[in-house]
Scaffold this motif. Sequence first.
Motif, mmCIF file in Angstrom:
data_model
loop_
_atom_site.group_PDB
_atom_site.id
_atom_site.type_symbol
_atom_site.label_atom_id
_atom_site.label_comp_id
_atom_site.label_asym_id
_atom_site.label_seq_id
_atom_site.Cartn_x
_atom_site.Cartn_y
_atom_site.Cartn_z
ATOM 1 N N GLN A 102 0.834 -1.202 0.000
ATOM 2 C CA GLN A 102 0.000 0.000 0.000
ATOM 3 C C GLN A 102 0.866 1.249 0.000
ATOM 4 O O GLN A 102 0.575 2.226 -0.700
ATOM 5 N N VAL A 103 1.942 1.202 0.778
ATOM 6 C CA VAL A 103 2.897 2.307 0.908
ATOM 7 C C VAL A 103 4.298 1.718 0.925
ATOM 8 O O VAL A 103 4.564 0.767 1.673
ATOM 9 N N SER A 104 5.199 2.273 0.126
ATOM 10 C CA SER A 104 6.585 1.806 0.135
ATOM 11 C C SER A 104 7.231 2.101 1.480
ATOM 12 O O SER A 104 7.263 3.251 1.925
ATOM 13 N N ASN A 105 7.775 1.060 2.107
ATOM 14 C CA ASN A 105 8.433 1.259 3.397
ATOM 15 C C ASN A 105 9.771 1.969 3.244
ATOM 16 O O ASN A 105 10.320 2.472 4.221
ATOM 17 N N THR A 106 10.289 2.038 2.028
ATOM 18 C CA THR A 106 11.578 2.686 1.787
ATOM 19 C C THR A 106 11.427 4.127 1.335
ATOM 20 O O THR A 106 12.118 5.020 1.843
ATOM 21 N N LEU A 107 10.532 4.385 0.399
ATOM 22 C CA LEU A 107 10.393 5.721 -0.177
ATOM 23 C C LEU A 107 9.185 6.484 0.347
ATOM 24 O O LEU A 107 9.090 7.697 0.148
ATOM 25 N N GLY A 108 8.246 5.798 0.978
ATOM 26 C CA GLY A 108 7.026 6.450 1.450
ATOM 27 C C GLY A 108 5.969 6.625 0.378
ATOM 28 O O GLY A 108 4.899 7.178 0.638
ATOM 29 N N THR A 109 6.233 6.136 -0.828
ATOM 30 C CA THR A 109 5.312 6.303 -1.956
ATOM 31 C C THR A 109 3.986 5.603 -1.690
ATOM 32 O O THR A 109 3.961 4.432 -1.311
#
Length: 405
Positions: free
Chosen positions: A170-177
């Motif tokens: 749902q949300v990239s844990n690395t980029l926050g996307t």
Amino acid sequence: MSDFNAVAFRQHFPFFVNQPAWVYLDNAATTHKPKAVLEATDHFYRTQNSNVHRGAHQLSQVATTLYEDARLAVKNYLNAADVAEIIFTSGTTAALNQLAFGLMHTVLKPGDRIVISALEHHANIVSWQLHCQRFGVIIDVIPLNADLQIDLDAYQKLLALSPKVVSLTQVSNTLGTILPLENMLREAKAAGAITVVDGAQGIAWQRPDVQQLAADFYCFSAHKLYGPTGIGVLYGKKALLEQLTPLQGGGEMIESVSFAGSHFNKLPARLEAGTPNIAGAIGLAAAIAFLSQFDAEQLKSYKRLLLKTFHDGLQQIPGIVLLSKLENNAGILTLNVAGEHPADLASLLNEQQIAVRAGLHCTMPLFELLEQPGAVRFAFAPYNLISEVEQCLTALAQAVEILAA
């Protein structure tokens, strides 16, 4: 409705009373726990401790009621259709592994395809890989475009191959996307796919409505939502949950056993082998009750303010290589200092009691694509203060000077 009061929100968290010097920006890894969660788990262990479902005594009956009330709380929070659609796991990773194992032994056949994205956490990659080669199932990966967003044109081409499963963060844990999940899931369903959402990061950004979201399965961990570690949730549509082969056997998941064979229990017990994390479930229910006191849109708006303040301040620090985008971001900024190892930057921030995370963030394929050795991640929560953002920016500027010396 009044504006969100971060100072008042923060006062619910004993950590900040006991550790006032720390600036905690590692919230994508785990969040702190409000007093209500600590009290709920402590009260259970001190006065109500007993196993669930099995005992004839009153303590067991009380524990069972608390545990099943927690399941009901999660059901209501997700707006699931049936309480039996809520399976307690040890976390998102366990939920994804149950799905990969369960679908591979029932729904998926040789030659079938699974679609994931280039932004996925290892848990949404390795859990499938463990079985795909053995069963002849193909994994397709949605690439990113030049702006490090999901390439939706490429996604359409992968859907044209009629994948059996589409499993997305749902949300990239690395980029926050934040992925455009609503459209992506609807398109996946139109292509005939079973849809899976890794909500480990998304659950703290936006409360999902699983009857509106075109997700057959949704997974999350309590500790990302101000709850305890060691407890998570696998939500699934009942008909699909019933098709899953259980990953673990024993305990209440059994209806009957003989040496000739066994018959499994009905849902949700069918997928909950062994003694569950009873206190963890109670703590998760307390976290949900705590969060429900606050306006979700105010929490999101305040996180956006923290993010923008930090992003704008970074523009004044030379040498910062920002990997994350400000737009379409759930509160995570990842960066490097040009020519420096991310661990060195994190170490200098640690000396000033600023907690961040450095490394590959369980997304090695993404960093191979980015051609970076790792990065330093700053993840914000509503208990963070603007003054802490400013303190962090000052510490970053000093760290850059030290590294450049």
